[in-house]
Write a protein that holds these residues in place. Structure first.
Motif: not given
Length: 96
Positions: A58-75
């Protein structure tokens, strides 16, 4: 008289067999109880390990979301801005 002695001898033999079987079953029960306890302890340890790894995931998922990829940075930025705005509203309401 002889028939009675045979019956008594057979009863004594049966009682002896029953006592031996009883002792054997008691030992077997003790062994199985110990094995059961060890398995329960092992299962508890594995459940704790599963819980730990679920939290890590769960922590890794949150970190990955906050890190964001190029397509998801705006989101991701929009989500963070929304959360900050909600916190600001809560603070404002607490102060009034």
């Amino acid at each position: 008289m002889e028939g009675q002695q045979e019956i008594i001898a057979q009863l004594e033999a049966n009682i002896e067999q029953l006592l031996e079987r009883y002792e054997f079953l008691q030992k077997e029960n003790e062994i199985l109880s110990n094995s059961n306890f060890q398995l329960q302890q092992s299962q508890k340890g594995l459940q704790d390990e599963i819980t730990f790894y679920k939290e890590e995931l769960q922590l890794l998922k949150v970190a990955k979301t906050l890190e964001g990829s190029e397509g998801y940075k705006t989101d991701t930025k929009a989500k963070i801005d929304f959360l900050v705005a909600e916190i600001d509203k809560c603070i404002h309401e607490l102060n009034t």
